[in-house]
Scaffold this motif. Structure first.
Motif, PDB file in Angstrom:
ATOM      1  N   SER A  44       1.126  -1.553  -0.249  1.00 43.36           N
ATOM      2  CA  SER A  44       0.253   0.375  -0.065  1.00 43.36           C
ATOM      3  C   SER A  44       0.783   1.339  -0.124  1.00 43.36           C
ATOM      4  O   SER A  44       0.908   2.600   0.656  1.00 43.36           O
ATOM      5  N   HIS A  47       2.676   4.429  -1.057  1.00 36.23           N
ATOM      6  CA  HIS A  47       2.126   5.755  -1.698  1.00 36.23           C
ATOM      7  C   HIS A  47       3.043   7.261  -1.655  1.00 36.23           C
ATOM      8  O   HIS A  47       3.258   8.245  -2.286  1.00 36.23           O
ATOM      9  N   ASN A  66       1.461   5.504 -10.365  1.00 38.06           N
ATOM     10  CA  ASN A  66       0.541   6.437  -9.304  1.00 38.06           C
ATOM     11  C   ASN A  66       1.998   8.061  -8.364  1.00 38.06           C
ATOM     12  O   ASN A  66       2.189   7.410  -7.999  1.00 38.06           O
ATOM     13  N   PRO A 123      -2.310   0.828  -5.365  1.00 40.82           N
ATOM     14  CA  PRO A 123      -1.304  -0.193  -4.976  1.00 40.82           C
ATOM     15  C   PRO A 123      -0.765  -1.617  -4.581  1.00 40.82           C
ATOM     16  O   PRO A 123       0.217  -1.879  -4.628  1.00 40.82           O
TER      17      PRO A 123
END
Length: 608
Positions: free
Chosen positions: A89, A91, A254, A291
């Motif tokens: 996950s 970021h 991302n 993700p």
């Protein structure tokens, strides 16, 4: 006797640094990504000697407390993750906690940092991974990291660094990637105290234009598709801007730059049949995906990413790009509505050709008037006709044949007189090879490679004799380069001028082409120059002679007769004569075969 022992922390850090830091650009990549993770809205990079002597990265991010600043130089210390599940996950860019200790192990590092709610900051200094010192200091909120004398304690690694120009090109590449991935952040880059890049916060399209020139704004086609699995957005170039070399191609996932040959193939398939074979489009594609459906933890550089549903995303990208090209690209159409259209008779080659009737007055004198001689008096013009064409046109009335048209290509052989014993072409096959017969059998010549050999010899002969001729352009052509290409251009500008180019720096990455080498008339000058810069970037040369040879070869490749061009018999014969007049006609300057021979014995074996 036991032989296994634990490595010291300094040695272990130097080994780990080899995976993270390979050149100055790697240091800038890691530090800039840390600044982005810190929430910076402005990032400034200053380098000296292409990063060998100094790299300084300044940001206005959240900064660090004294305890965090000291701990950040320890291996595997990070604020990005807490447990293994956090890897699915992510970021943020960083998560391994290896960048700062790896950099500090091979350089002299100083860091000043301060949080936004603190009045004083902290100054940390580390020398070769040892002797960490910490002291309070006064500084603005944010972080400033200075890296001096990279690889000073690993001389073997420092020895393998390339020239300053090459290393700075890699730095520019990393800055381009970071600034494209985050157009909302202001970026600046200075080299040797001179500002090279200055980018204000903007949307992605203005950011692309700011980096690669205003011309990009005219060729970008928007891509936008959203599915439950993935969202793809960005831009691709139109059909006219596709080229064999020098295309700008970027994938971001991302907000992270990545290299993905499989998805690159998806874009090429979307353009399949629409652009010339061998050409490639430019693209700037941004992929947004959950993700937990990707894995970025497969390589220390984090430019390789694995996707859980690669095949599905491949089809989505291909369909999105193909839809964009079909929606925004202007395609030629056929209008079948012929109502009220004039009836244009079709040409019939079998119909007899009648001689035109020409009427003229051989005794006409504009100063002799009839009648009263007034200003409005009419001039008498007795008519006479002739049915003899030769009286009017002499011998010029014959039909022009194809062989009467002079041979015209880049660096051509116009005016070359064919020798009686010059090689004669039998035919052209596959629109690529020229077939001729010699005393030993058959010879098959690659027309493109043959012309490359001829042009290269001509260019080098002109350079060595200082007789390179520049053909001035009536209207100079101007185009813009990216900061990376412009740095390479400034280095090679004297060599380009030695080959016959007349180039002017117009500022802000703009270049004006005022003159070209004789023989390149009618070509795409921007494509030729950019191809030369790309070739040199991929294979840089140190000495002047090697640079000139490399540039001459690149120019010959760009302007030579391409495969697929139909040649007349006269064109083929002149090309062959010029080829076999070269000192080494059998090989191109880079060692490829120009022709192959099929002996009579080889042919006879085929029929046994």
């Amino acid at each position: 006797m036991d032989s296994i022992q634990l490595l010291s922390p300094s040695v272990a850090n130097q080994i780990a640094a080899g995976e993270v830091v390979s050149r100055p650009a790697s240091v800038i990549k890691e530090l800039v990504e840390n600044s982005i993770d810190a929430g910076a809205t402005s990032i400034a990079v200053d380098v000296t000697d292409a990063g060998r002597t100094l790299i300084r990265v300044s940001d206005n991010g959240c900064g660090m407390s004294q305890a965090d600043a000291v701990l950040s130089f320890s291996r595997h210390a990070t604020s990005k993750i807490r447990q293994a599940d956090d890897l699915f996950s992510l970021h943020t860019f960083g998560f391994r906690g290896e960048a700062l200790p790896s950099i500090a192990a091979i350089a002299q590092v100083t860091m000043q940092t301060c949080t936004r709610d603190s009045d004083t900051g902290v100054r940390i200094s580390v020398d070769g991974g040892e002797d960490l010192q910490s002291e309070p200091c006064v500084c603005d909120p944010g972080t400033v990291i200075s890296v001096r004398n990279l690889f000073y304690n690993v001389p073997a690694r420092r020895k393998f660094l390339k020239s300053n120009q090459t290393e700075f090109t890699h730095i520019m590449t990393e800055m381009e990637r970071a600034s494209l991935a985050h157009p909302e952040i202001a970026f600046s880059l200075s080299h040797q105290g001179q500002q090279v890049l200055q980018l204000a916060p903007s949307a992605i399209r203005p950011r692309i234009v700011a980096i690669f020139g205003k011309k990009m704004n005219q060729v970008l086609l928007p891509v936008e598709v959203e599915t439950p699995l993935v969202r793809v957005s960005g831009f691709v170039s139109n059909l006219e801007n596709s080229r064999a070399r020098g295309s700008q191609q970027f994938f971001f996932v991302n907000g992270r730059f990545m290299k993905h040959p499989y998805f690159h193939k998806a874009v090429l398939q979307a353009f399949d049949g629409l652009i010339q074979q061998g050409d490639q489009p430019s693209y700037f594609l941004f992929i947004e995906i959950a993700p937990d459906l990707i894995d970025v933890n497969i390589h220390p550089t984090k430019t390789e990413i694995k996707f859980q549903d690669e095949q599905v995303i491949f089809k989505i990208i291909m369909a999105a790009v193909r839809e964009t090209v079909g929606k925004f690209e202007e395609m030629p159409t056929i209008d079948f509505n012929v109502a009220d259209m004039p009836d244009i008779p079709a040409f019939d080659g079998r119909s007899p050709v009648s001689q035109p009737k020409v009427e003229y007055n051989p005794d006409f004198n504009p100063f002799r008037q009839s009648g009263g001689g007034g200003a409005n008096s009419r001039v008498e013009m007795p008519k006479r006709s002739t049915d003899d064409w030769t009286l009017l046109y002499g011998e010029s009335g014959h039909q022009v044949k194809e062989d009467d048209i002079p041979y015209q290509t880049a660096g051509d052989f116009t005016g070359t007189v064919l020798e009686p014993d010059a090689p004669k072409a039998l035919c052209q096959i596959m629109q690529r090879y020229i077939l001729l017969e010699d005393h030993a059998g058959l010879r098959v010549v690659d027309q493109h490679r043959a012309h490359v050999r001829v042009l290269f010899d001509q260019f080098m002969e002109q350079v060595q004799s200082h007789a390179a001729v520049s053909q001035g352009l009536l209207f100079p052509e101007m185009f813009c380069m990216s900061p990376t290409d412009f740095q390479t251009f400034q280095t090679l500008k004297p060599r380009l001028e030695s080959l016959g180019f007349d180039l002017s720096d117009m500022g802000q990455g703009a270049v004006a082409v005022q003159g070209i080498p004789a023989g390149l008339e009618g070509h795409d000058y921007e494509n030729i120059i950019m191809g030369m810069l790309r070739d040199w970037t991929e294979n840089p040369c140190a000495d002047e002679d090697s640079q000139l040879r490399a540039l001459a070869l690149s120019m010959a490749r760009s302007s030579a007769i391409p495969a697929g061009q139909i040649l007349s018999a006269d064109e083929m014969n002149r090309l062959l004569q010029s080829l076999f007049a070269c000192s080494l006609p059998s090989r191109t300057p880079d060692g490829h075969s120009v022709f192959i021979d099929l002996s009579q014995a080889d042919l006879a074996k085929r029929f046994t």
